[in-house]
Design a protein around this motif. Structure first.
Motif, short mmCIF file in Angstrom:
data_model
loop_
_atom_site.label_atom_id
_atom_site.label_comp_id
_atom_site.label_asym_id
_atom_site.label_seq_id
_atom_site.Cartn_x
_atom_site.Cartn_y
_atom_site.Cartn_z
N PHE A 151 0.84 -1.20 0.00
CA PHE A 151 0.00 0.00 0.00
C PHE A 151 0.87 1.26 0.00
CE2 PHE A 151 -1.52 3.40 2.79
CZ PHE A 151 -2.53 3.91 1.97
N CYS A 170 -4.29 2.71 -5.39
CA CYS A 170 -4.17 2.96 -3.95
C CYS A 170 -5.43 2.52 -3.22
CB CYS A 170 -3.93 4.44 -3.68
SG CYS A 170 -2.30 5.00 -4.15
N SER A 174 -5.60 -0.35 -0.38
CA SER A 174 -5.99 0.02 0.99
C SER A 174 -7.06 -0.90 1.57
CB SER A 174 -6.48 1.47 1.03
OG SER A 174 -7.73 1.59 0.37
N ILE A 182 -3.72 3.89 7.78
CA ILE A 182 -3.40 4.52 6.50
C ILE A 182 -3.63 6.03 6.48
CG2 ILE A 182 -3.78 2.39 5.20
CD1 ILE A 182 -6.48 3.48 4.31
N ILE A 186 -2.23 9.42 3.70
CA ILE A 186 -3.08 9.80 2.57
C ILE A 186 -3.62 11.21 2.74
CG2 ILE A 186 -5.22 9.32 1.34
CD1 ILE A 186 -4.90 6.45 1.83
#
Length: 196
Positions: A151, A170, A174, A182, A186
């Protein structure tokens, strides 16, 4: 003249320390002052050399900041006053520097270049991408091949080549990862622009 550590400040693909932005601001403002001093001392040749160096750097930065990729990121850039100053100054300097337009060009650089100072030890720009790079650098080879490692590599690719394909990749990578893991990596608003 000041020597720059990096010619380009790539705010869209990494975080940039404030002291580096300040160095670029000082490069332009100090360069203009040195050129005016040379003019005052009847050394127009030195002033023109300085101006050419300033214009060359402005053109280089403007070309980078004027790309579609950077425009898409620009609204999320907390160093916008610097980028805006580069764009305005570069657009004002039409043609090649010469003895006739030298004073006018120097005036435009001084007029448009931001005097805003940035916190030396704070990162500006895409701090999410910077965190991705730092985390990946600390991972072992085995961790790189884990779901989370894949990822992070995908999000790094997105930041370097943003687009619909890399954004969807992506999103796929994810799936199954806890949101809290995460989120620090991001810039949601940025990636969502490509998922519409």
């Amino acid at each position: 003249m000041i020597t720059l550590k990096n010619d380009l400040l790539k705010f869209d693909i990494t975080g940039i320390l404030g002291h580096e932005i300040n160095q670029h601001i000082d490069f332009y403002n100090t360069g203009v002052e040195e050129a005016y001093l040379a003019i005052k001392n009847n050394d127009n040749s030195t002033a023109l050399t300085i101006l050419r160096s300033l214009k060359s750097q402005l053109d280089l930065e403007y070309k980078y900041f004027d790309t579609k990729r950077f425009w898409d990121f620009g609204t999320f850039n907390d160093a916008y006053s610097y980028v805006d100053g580069i764009k305005r100054a570069s657009r004002a300097l039409v043609g090649a520097p010469n003895y006739r337009n030298m004073r006018s060009m120097l005036y435009d650089i001084r007029d448009y270049m931001t005097r805003t100072r940035f916190d030396d030890d704070r990162y500006y720009g895409n701090v999410f991408a910077l965190d991705v790079d730092k985390y990946l650098d600390e991972m072992t080879a085995l961790e790189h091949h884990s779901h989370f490692g894949m990822f992070l590599q995908g999000i790094r690719t997105f930041y370097h080549r943003p687009g619909k394909v890399t954004a969807k990749q992506c999103l796929t990578l994810s799936k199954g990862l806890p949101p809290k893991d995460i989120e620090p990596f991001i810039l949601i608003e940025y990636i969502e622009k490509y998922l519409r």
